[in-house]
Design a protein around this motif. Structure first.
Motif, short mmCIF file in Angstrom:
data_model
loop_
_atom_site.label_atom_id
_atom_site.label_comp_id
_atom_site.label_asym_id
_atom_site.label_seq_id
_atom_site.Cartn_x
_atom_site.Cartn_y
_atom_site.Cartn_z
N UNK A 45 73.36 47.15 35.00
CA UNK A 45 74.48 47.50 34.12
C UNK A 45 75.14 48.80 34.54
N UNK A 46 74.33 49.77 34.94
CA UNK A 46 74.87 51.05 35.38
C UNK A 46 75.66 50.86 36.68
N UNK A 55 57.60 43.24 31.97
CA UNK A 55 58.67 43.52 31.00
C UNK A 55 59.37 44.84 31.33
N UNK A 56 58.58 45.85 31.66
CA UNK A 56 59.15 47.15 32.03
C UNK A 56 60.03 47.01 33.27
N UNK A 57 59.55 46.28 34.26
CA UNK A 57 60.33 46.06 35.48
C UNK A 57 61.64 45.35 35.18
N UNK A 58 61.57 44.30 34.36
CA UNK A 58 62.78 43.55 34.02
C UNK A 58 63.82 44.43 33.34
N UNK A 59 63.41 45.19 32.34
CA UNK A 59 64.38 45.99 31.58
C UNK A 59 64.92 47.16 32.41
N UNK A 60 64.11 47.74 33.26
CA UNK A 60 64.62 48.78 34.16
C UNK A 60 65.64 48.21 35.13
N UNK A 61 65.35 47.03 35.70
CA UNK A 61 66.28 46.40 36.63
C UNK A 61 67.58 46.00 35.93
N UNK A 62 67.47 45.48 34.71
CA UNK A 62 68.66 45.09 33.96
C UNK A 62 69.54 46.30 33.64
N UNK A 63 68.90 47.40 33.22
CA UNK A 63 69.66 48.62 32.93
C UNK A 63 70.30 49.17 34.19
N UNK A 64 69.58 49.13 35.31
CA UNK A 64 70.15 49.59 36.57
C UNK A 64 71.34 48.75 36.99
N UNK A 106 74.25 46.81 25.34
CA UNK A 106 73.26 46.18 26.22
C UNK A 106 72.46 47.23 26.98
N UNK A 107 73.13 48.28 27.41
CA UNK A 107 72.44 49.36 28.11
C UNK A 107 71.44 50.06 27.20
N UNK A 108 71.85 50.33 25.95
CA UNK A 108 70.93 50.95 24.98
C UNK A 108 69.74 50.04 24.69
N UNK A 109 69.99 48.73 24.58
CA UNK A 109 68.92 47.78 24.29
C UNK A 109 67.90 47.77 25.42
N UNK A 110 68.35 47.66 26.66
CA UNK A 110 67.42 47.65 27.79
C UNK A 110 66.69 48.98 27.92
#
Length: 109
Positions: A104-105, A93-102, A54-58
């Motif tokens: 997860x971290x 989209x960029x904001x969503x994926x950055x927030x999702x990756x953050x 999931x982290x790699x995908x985001x």
């Protein structure tokens, strides 16, 4: 009879699944059995691999959105960037994926 009892080797999770099911075993149970390793076993290892995937995908989707937004910005005149719907969608989209990756971290640490 006197003597020591001989213990049979314990069957693997995969063998147990194959014995219990006539058809294909349930997907989650099969994944757990296949992923059983030495350091992490079964469900824990599966969760760790899913988290990493999931982290790699985001990360990949955020990079694609960033490149797309940069390309779109370069192709537009300066006066139209603020009202461009496509550029706004890429930025969201960029904001969503950055927030999702953050998230997860943060959940991992």
């Amino acid at each position: 009879m006197t003597g020591t009892a001989r213990s049979r080797p314990r069957p693997s999770l995969l063998e147990e699944l194959e014995r219990r099911h006539d058809d294909a075993p349930p997907r989650d149970a099969l994944r757990t059995a296949v992923l059983c390793g030495e350091a992490l076993c079964g469900a824990e290892r599966c969760a760790t691999l899913a988290h990493a995937a999931a982290l790699r995908l985001h990360d990949r989707l955020a990079a694609e959105a960033r490149r797309g937004a940069a390309h779109r910005r370069r192709s537009l005149p300066a006066g139209r960037t603020a009202s461009d719907v496509w550029l706004a969608r890429l930025a969201a989209s960029l904001t969503h994926h950055r927030n999702a990756a953050s998230a997860l971290v943060r959940a991992d640490g």
